[in-house]
Design a protein around this motif. Structure first.
Motif, PDB file in Angstrom:
ATOM      1  N   ARG A  14       1.866   4.047  -3.453  1.00 18.81           N
ATOM      2  CA  ARG A  14       1.495   5.471  -3.458  1.00 18.81           C
ATOM      3  C   ARG A  14       2.342   6.257  -4.446  1.00 18.81           C
ATOM      4  O   ARG A  14       1.892   7.254  -4.998  1.00 18.81           O
ATOM      5  CB  ARG A  14       1.654   6.081  -2.066  1.00 18.81           C
ATOM      6  CG  ARG A  14       0.634   5.593  -1.070  1.00 18.81           C
ATOM      7  CD  ARG A  14       0.861   6.231   0.286  1.00 18.81           C
ATOM      8  NE  ARG A  14       0.087   5.528   1.297  1.00 18.81           N
ATOM      9  CZ  ARG A  14       0.391   5.501   2.575  1.00 18.81           C
ATOM     10  NH1 ARG A  14       1.456   6.153   3.016  1.00 18.81           N
ATOM     11  NH2 ARG A  14      -0.359   4.841   3.422  1.00 18.81           N
ATOM     12  N   THR A  15       3.586   5.840  -4.653  1.00 16.96           N
ATOM     13  CA  THR A  15       4.473   6.556  -5.563  1.00 16.96           C
ATOM     14  C   THR A  15       4.562   5.885  -6.931  1.00 16.96           C
ATOM     15  O   THR A  15       4.803   6.555  -7.925  1.00 16.96           O
ATOM     16  CB  THR A  15       5.892   6.684  -4.977  1.00 16.96           C
ATOM     17  OG1 THR A  15       6.373   5.393  -4.622  1.00 16.96           O
ATOM     18  CG2 THR A  15       5.898   7.583  -3.758  1.00 16.96           C
ATOM     19  N   GLU A  60       0.835  -1.214   0.000  1.00 17.88           N
ATOM     20  CA  GLU A  60       0.000   0.000   0.000  1.00 17.88           C
ATOM     21  C   GLU A  60       0.863   1.253   0.000  1.00 17.88           C
ATOM     22  O   GLU A  60       0.600   2.202  -0.742  1.00 17.88           O
ATOM     23  CB  GLU A  60      -0.935   0.004   1.203  1.00 17.88           C
ATOM     24  CG  GLU A  60      -2.081  -0.977   1.089  1.00 17.88           C
ATOM     25  CD  GLU A  60      -2.892  -1.102   2.377  1.00 17.88           C
ATOM     26  OE1 GLU A  60      -2.650  -0.338   3.340  1.00 17.88           O
ATOM     27  OE2 GLU A  60      -3.785  -1.971   2.409  1.00 17.88           O
TER      28      GLU A  60
END
Length: 131
Positions: A38-39, A34
């Protein structure tokens, strides 16, 4: 295939995973996935594979809790940083710290505030050597 923690060099992806585990203290594959996603979108199986590699290297260990494995770091952030700096120092600067520092000063320290901070960091070492 466990390596000596004093010489372990992490790949970019391994480091990204280790940063998540270091920040959390312990984490599941899903939790790491998770954060990493994000990146950059990263598949669960990719993170699972990389965490398995890190465990084989001796950087991570896991315990089973219910159906999930919780991974904790065996390689500290400080040790990983020390290993990486030592590797760069030896490969690029022939083990000469003063050459590495000179390169950092020339290429990475453009602001006067940074130079002032560096002087403050060096002053206690200078006083220690004089005594």
């Amino acid at each position: 295939m466990k390596k000596d923690l004093d010489s372990m060099i992490l790949t970019r992806q391994e480091l990204h995973i280790m940063k998540v585990v270091w920040d959390r203290g312990a984490a599941t594959v899903r939790e790491v996935c998770e954060v990493v996603s994000r990146t950059k979108a990263t598949a669960y199986t990719t993170v699972l594979t990389l965490m398995g590699i890190l465990e084989d290297k001796g950087a991570l260990a896991h315990v089973r809790t219910g159906r999930a494995y919780i991974y904790r770091p065996l390689l500290s952030r400080q040790q990983a940083t020390r290993n990486q700096i030592r590797d760069v120092l030896m490969r690029y600067f022939d083990g000469r710290a003063e050459k590495m520092i000179e390169s950092i000063l020339e290429n990475e320290m453009a602001l006067a505030d940074q130079v002032t901070l560096l002087r403050k960091l060096l002053e206690p070492r200078r006083e220690h050597q004089v005594a």
